[in-house]
Design a protein around this motif. Structure first.
Motif, short mmCIF file in Angstrom:
data_model
loop_
_atom_site.label_atom_id
_atom_site.label_comp_id
_atom_site.label_asym_id
_atom_site.label_seq_id
_atom_site.Cartn_x
_atom_site.Cartn_y
_atom_site.Cartn_z
N THR A 149 -115.20 -18.72 37.46
CA THR A 149 -113.85 -19.12 37.04
C THR A 149 -113.96 -20.27 36.05
O THR A 149 -114.83 -21.13 36.18
N ARG A 153 -108.71 -20.89 33.32
CA ARG A 153 -108.15 -19.95 34.29
C ARG A 153 -107.54 -20.69 35.47
O ARG A 153 -106.48 -20.32 35.98
N ARG A 156 -104.17 -22.06 34.32
CA ARG A 156 -103.14 -21.03 34.22
C ARG A 156 -102.65 -20.59 35.59
O ARG A 156 -101.46 -20.32 35.79
N ARG A 157 -103.56 -20.50 36.54
CA ARG A 157 -103.17 -20.08 37.87
C ARG A 157 -102.30 -21.14 38.55
O ARG A 157 -101.42 -20.80 39.34
N GLY A 159 -100.22 -23.06 37.03
CA GLY A 159 -98.95 -22.64 36.48
C GLY A 159 -97.99 -23.73 36.03
O GLY A 159 -97.19 -23.48 35.14
N THR A 328 -111.65 -17.28 43.69
CA THR A 328 -110.58 -16.72 42.88
C THR A 328 -109.70 -17.76 42.22
O THR A 328 -108.84 -17.40 41.45
N GLY A 329 -109.90 -19.04 42.52
CA GLY A 329 -109.11 -20.04 41.82
C GLY A 329 -108.35 -20.95 42.74
O GLY A 329 -108.78 -21.23 43.85
N GLU A 333 -103.75 -18.46 45.95
CA GLU A 333 -103.84 -17.19 45.22
C GLU A 333 -104.51 -16.15 46.08
O GLU A 333 -105.55 -16.39 46.68
#
Length: 334
Positions: A149, A153, A156-157, A159, A328-329, A333
């Protein structure tokens, strides 16, 4: 007395020269006619421990050295983010400010993200920052490092328009090509706070004071600074180097170099596993000094290698991640 040549008057070069001179080496720092050290250190920084350790291990504490010139390290309460928002370094202060500005839900997500990044920091410390990078240890820690990752990214996740930008700014390079573990510096900031050099009257003095103090330390330790390389020496430390080109994605730092690059040849600086931050450069210099001294004298001056991780971790990646899948971040998520 072993003779060591340090090539490059970078911050890392100055730091390794001072350390090696203190433990008895005859050190020559090869540098051009320009001023030693970086020109533009950040005036506000986190994690002052590498600075303190450098001065302590080269002969005089940082606090005492700064006091000689009427300066001191002073904690900074908050830093500006977004449009006029001041984000404190302290955990409770962050939660209060973010709750008021953006609501409790955003504040909770930020708190959870930094809690998870603190685990990333603990996994990252022994991989080229406080100990030499070990490929096997890295492979075992990839989930804890959110491997695969990027910082971009991660941003962006998350947000949120303001806090996503704060995440991007934690990257040591371009966010989309920086591994997500570099966002750990946000957790470091929350743990160790923000600092700046001030006069004893509290006026900001700039981090150039630290470079000046380090230059004086080289003089005190009788490091020879010259633009001519000695005809012979027992070891050479190169304190600069290029990053290999052609990398894509968040996979650069494991391919960087460690302290030893060949018989009698060593390196330190922002091209090593320690990375591009000021703290990384100082820590890479410490590792190079340990390696040189051990190889030349047989004496291990590295601090005790205790496991600094705070207890057993139960989650391999960000909160909300399934335990048998790759990272996954950010928290929440699926």
């Amino acid at each position: 007395m072993p003779a060591v040549t340090v090539r490059g008057g970078t911050l890392a070069g100055m730091a390794v020269a001072a350390r090696l001179a203190k433990v008895g080496h005859d050190v020559t720092l090869v540098h051009d006619d320009g001023p030693l050290g970086p020109e533009n250190l950040p005036d506000v920084f986190t994690f002052p421990a590498p600075w303190r350790d450098l001065f302590t291990k080269s002969g005089r504490t940082l606090a005492a050295e700064l006091a000689r010139t009427g300066h001191e390290l002073t904690a900074v309460a908050a830093r500006p983010v977004g449009d006029g928002l001041l984000l404190p370094a302290e955990r409770g202060g962050q939660f209060a400010v973010l709750s008021e500005a953006f609501g409790t839900a955003v504040a909770e997500r930020w708190r959870d993200l930094l809690d998870a990044l603190d685990d990333v920091w603990q996994a990252r410390r022994p991989l080229g920052l406080e100990q030499e990078f070990d490929a096997a240890r890295f492979r075992a820690a990839r989930k804890e490092l959110w491997w695969g990752t990027s910082v971009e990214r991660l941003a962006r996740r998350f947000g949120h328009p303001v806090l996503a930008q704060v995440i991007r700014q934690s990257a040591e390079g371009e966010p989309r090509r920086s591994p997500a573990d570099e966002a750990m510096w946000l957790a470091v900031e929350r743990t160790f706070g923000l600092w700046q050099v001030t006069t004893t009257a509290g006026e900001p003095a700039g981090s150039g004071v630290l470079v000046t103090a380090l230059t004086e330390r080289l003089r005190t330790r009788k490091v020879t600074v010259t633009d001519r390389e000695p005809a012979s020496c027992d070891a050479v430390v190169t304190a600069h180097g290029p990053l290999p080109r052609g990398w894509r994605g968040p996979h650069p730092w494991p391919r960087r170099t460690g302290s030893r690059v060949g018989p009698g040849r060593y390196t330190c600086g922002d091209h090593t596993h320690a990375g591009r931050t000021v703290a990384g450069q100082l820590l890479s210099a410490a590792l190079a000094a340990y390696a040189v001294h051990l190889d030349l004298t047989g004496e291990n001056i590295h601090p005790t290698n205790k496991d600094r991780r705070r207890g057993k971790r139960t989650r391999p990646g960000p909160p909300g991640e399934q335990p048998h899948h790759g990272p996954t971040g950010p928290p929440g998520e699926g």
